[in-house]
Enzyme design. Structure first.
Site, PDB file in Angstrom:
ATOM      1  N   ASP A  11       0.881  -1.159   0.000  1.00 10.84           N
ATOM      2  CA  ASP A  11       0.000   0.000   0.000  1.00 10.84           C
ATOM      3  C   ASP A  11       0.932   1.226   0.000  1.00 10.84           C
ATOM      4  OD1 ASP A  11      -2.507   1.458   0.507  1.00 10.84           O
ATOM      5  OD2 ASP A  11      -1.633   1.837   2.470  1.00 10.84           O
ATOM      6  N   LEU A  12       0.430   2.378  -0.422  1.00  9.45           N
ATOM      7  CA  LEU A  12       1.319   3.550  -0.527  1.00  9.45           C
ATOM      8  C   LEU A  12       1.173   4.475   0.688  1.00  9.45           C
ATOM      9  CD1 LEU A  12       3.345   5.191  -2.216  1.00  9.45           C
ATOM     10  CD2 LEU A  12       1.416   6.172  -3.462  1.00  9.45           C
ATOM     11  N   ASP A  13       0.003   5.156   0.777  1.00  5.04           N
ATOM     12  CA  ASP A  13      -0.194   6.124   1.864  1.00  5.04           C
ATOM     13  C   ASP A  13      -0.267   5.389   3.204  1.00  5.04           C
ATOM     14  OD1 ASP A  13      -0.402   8.076  -0.078  1.00  5.04           O
ATOM     15  OD2 ASP A  13      -2.590   8.009  -0.133  1.00  5.04           O
ATOM     16  N   THR A  19       1.264  10.707   3.427  1.00  7.73           N
ATOM     17  CA  THR A  19       0.481  11.718   2.704  1.00  7.73           C
ATOM     18  C   THR A  19      -0.761  12.132   3.494  1.00  7.73           C
ATOM     19  OG1 THR A  19      -0.353   9.823   1.528  1.00  7.73           O
ATOM     20  CG2 THR A  19       1.039  11.304   0.268  1.00  7.73           C
ATOM     21  N   LYS A  47      -8.597   7.107   5.824  1.00  4.43           N
ATOM     22  CA  LYS A  47      -7.372   6.413   5.416  1.00  4.43           C
ATOM     23  C   LYS A  47      -7.691   5.128   4.644  1.00  4.43           C
ATOM     24  CE  LYS A  47      -4.394   8.556   8.785  1.00  4.43           C
ATOM     25  NZ  LYS A  47      -3.602   8.445  10.004  1.00  4.43           N
ATOM     26  N   SER A 116      -2.421   0.647  -4.406  1.00  2.00           N
ATOM     27  CA  SER A 116      -2.977   1.779  -3.659  1.00  2.00           C
ATOM     28  C   SER A 116      -4.317   2.223  -4.212  1.00  2.00           C
ATOM     29  CB  SER A 116      -1.977   2.944  -3.754  1.00  2.00           C
ATOM     30  OG  SER A 116      -2.568   4.158  -3.377  1.00  2.00           O
ATOM     31  N   ALA A 117      -5.144   2.793  -3.318  1.00  2.00           N
ATOM     32  CA  ALA A 117      -6.426   3.358  -3.757  1.00  2.00           C
ATOM     33  C   ALA A 117      -6.233   4.712  -4.424  1.00  2.00           C
ATOM     34  CB  ALA A 117      -7.332   3.525  -2.544  1.00  2.00           C
ATOM     35  N   LYS A 147     -10.853  -1.331  -1.918  1.00  2.00           N
ATOM     36  CA  LYS A 147     -10.653  -2.220  -0.768  1.00  2.00           C
ATOM     37  C   LYS A 147     -11.858  -2.031   0.158  1.00  2.00           C
ATOM     38  CE  LYS A 147      -5.717  -1.093  -1.052  1.00  2.00           C
ATOM     39  NZ  LYS A 147      -4.608  -0.316  -0.456  1.00  2.00           N
ATOM     40  N   GLU A 171       0.079  -3.214   4.649  1.00  2.87           N
ATOM     41  CA  GLU A 171      -1.138  -2.390   4.599  1.00  2.87           C
ATOM     42  C   GLU A 171      -1.410  -1.719   5.949  1.00  2.87           C
ATOM     43  OE1 GLU A 171      -3.751  -1.775   1.920  1.00  2.87           O
ATOM     44  OE2 GLU A 171      -4.111  -0.506   3.646  1.00  2.87           O
ATOM     45  N   ASP A 172      -1.796  -0.433   5.906  1.00  3.69           N
ATOM     46  CA  ASP A 172      -2.076   0.292   7.162  1.00  3.69           C
ATOM     47  C   ASP A 172      -3.563   0.457   7.429  1.00  3.69           C
ATOM     48  OD1 ASP A 172      -2.417   2.238   5.055  1.00  3.69           O
ATOM     49  OD2 ASP A 172      -2.397   3.786   6.607  1.00  3.69           O
TER      50      ASP A 172
HETATM   51  P1  B16 Z   1      -6.680  10.032  -4.064  1.00  2.00           P
HETATM   52  P2  B16 Z   1      -3.677   4.155  -0.017  1.00  2.00           P
HETATM   53  C1  B16 Z   1      -5.503   6.124  -0.133  1.00  2.00           C
HETATM   54  O1  B16 Z   1      -4.226   5.631  -0.403  1.00  2.00           O
HETATM   55  C2  B16 Z   1      -5.475   7.072   1.055  1.00  2.00           C
HETATM   56  O2  B16 Z   1      -5.106   6.373   2.226  1.00  2.00           O
HETATM   57  C3  B16 Z   1      -6.852   7.679   1.240  1.00  2.00           C
HETATM   58  O3  B16 Z   1      -6.851   8.589   2.331  1.00  2.00           O
HETATM   59  C4  B16 Z   1      -7.263   8.395  -0.058  1.00  2.00           C
HETATM   60  O4  B16 Z   1      -8.575   8.928   0.062  1.00  2.00           O
HETATM   61  C5  B16 Z   1      -7.212   7.399  -1.218  1.00  2.00           C
HETATM   62  O5  B16 Z   1      -5.902   6.863  -1.302  1.00  2.00           O
HETATM   63  C6  B16 Z   1      -7.555   8.045  -2.535  1.00  2.00           C
HETATM   64  O6  B16 Z   1      -6.575   8.982  -2.840  1.00  2.00           O
HETATM   65  O7  B16 Z   1      -7.693  11.062  -3.708  1.00  2.00           O
HETATM   66  O8  B16 Z   1      -5.263  10.567  -4.155  1.00  2.00           O
HETATM   67  O9  B16 Z   1      -7.070   9.241  -5.287  1.00  2.00           O
HETATM   68  O10 B16 Z   1      -3.580   4.132   1.475  1.00  2.00           O
HETATM   69  O11 B16 Z   1      -4.630   3.136  -0.611  1.00  2.00           O
HETATM   70  O12 B16 Z   1      -2.306   4.135  -0.686  1.00  2.00           O
HETATM   71 MG    MG Z   2      -2.872   3.213   3.241  1.00  2.00          MG
END
Ligand code: B16
Ligand code: MG
Length: 217
Positions: A11-13, A19, A47, A116-117, A147, A171-172
């Site tokens: 996972d990224l964030d 971020t 998150k 990542s999402a 997810k 994954e967090d």
């Molecule tokens: P965006 P992850 C997620 O990343 C974030 O944790 C979440 O807070 C955010 O809303 C989502 O990405 C979408 O991000 O608006 O940049 O498309 O934890 O899945 O890496």
């Molecule tokens: Mg995350």
């Protein structure tokens, strides 16, 4: 390499980088504009959650509703601010141990993917200058189901040419842990054990990862 694990799906964030504070600043700006109460505690629920789902949650905090067109307009506004804040983003936002683990993967021939999402994953990876550490990037632009649906991880395994059960997920967010476990994939939770039930192990951050013992699991 004799381990049954051939690939790591990150996972990224919240795993590779931090971020969350920039997402928070942008959502807070939108919340203030709409006069909706929002603080860092409320931001926890965002998150790992997709942008449009966050938008729904924010409106819910203010007992508001909006049609789809208005929700997209507001979410785009938030995203423009977020991307503006990302211009400040650099390697100092890498979380402890992230770079060491990525370098170790390269040394040991472990394949790597971002799962990542976020639709902003390419900008973030480029600002962090870590694009070359990944063999695949699956992000919110490539997936149709958020997810806890396992789609993002299954696509990651497919793009790396390995079976899902040959992967380890990092994954967090609880939704990400649930996504991995629904496909019987080994999941390392990053954060606090009480927030990540179902993870196979939970560590504070990647600096606490013991790769040798993980590969021998
Ligand atoms: P965006 P992850 C997620 O990343 C974030 O944790 C979440 O807070 C955010 O809303 C989502 O990405 C979408 O991000 O608006 O940049 O498309 O934890 O899945 O890496
Ligand atoms: Mg995350």
């Amino acid at each position: 390499m004799l381990s049954k694990y051939k690939a790591f799906l990150f996972d990224l964030d919240g795993v590779i980088c931090d971020t969350a504070k920039y997402h928070y600043l942008a959502w807070k700006r939108l919340a203030d504009m709409l006069d909706i109460p929002f603080d860092e505690e409320a931001n926890e629920a965002f998150k790992g959650v997709s942008r449009m789902r966050c938008m729904e949650l924010l409106l819910g905090f203010g007992n508001r509703t909006a049609d789809q067109e208005e929700m997209v307009r507001l979410a785009n506004m938030k995203n423009d601010w977020y991307v503006e804040y990302l211009h400040e983003f650099n390697r100092s936002e890498l979380l402890p141990g992230a770079l060491d683990v990525l370098e170790e993967c390269r040394k040991r021939g472990i394949k790597t993917a971002i799962c990542s999402a976020s639709k902003n994953a390419p900008i973030i990876l480029s600002r962090l200058e870590i694009m070359d550490y990944f063999d695949a990037v699956i992000d919110g632009n490539k997936t149709t189901k958020a997810k806890p649906d396992p789609e993002v991880f299954l696509l990651g395994a497919k793009e790396l040419g390995v079976n899902p059960t040959e992967c380890v997920i990092f994954e967090d967010a609880l939704a990400g842990v649930q996504a991995g476990k629904s496909e019987n994939i080994y999941v390392v939770g990053i954060g606090k054990p009480e927030n990540l039930p179902g993870a196979d192990i939970v560590i504070d951050d990647l600096a606490h990862l013991d790769i040798d013992s993980l590969l021998n699991t």
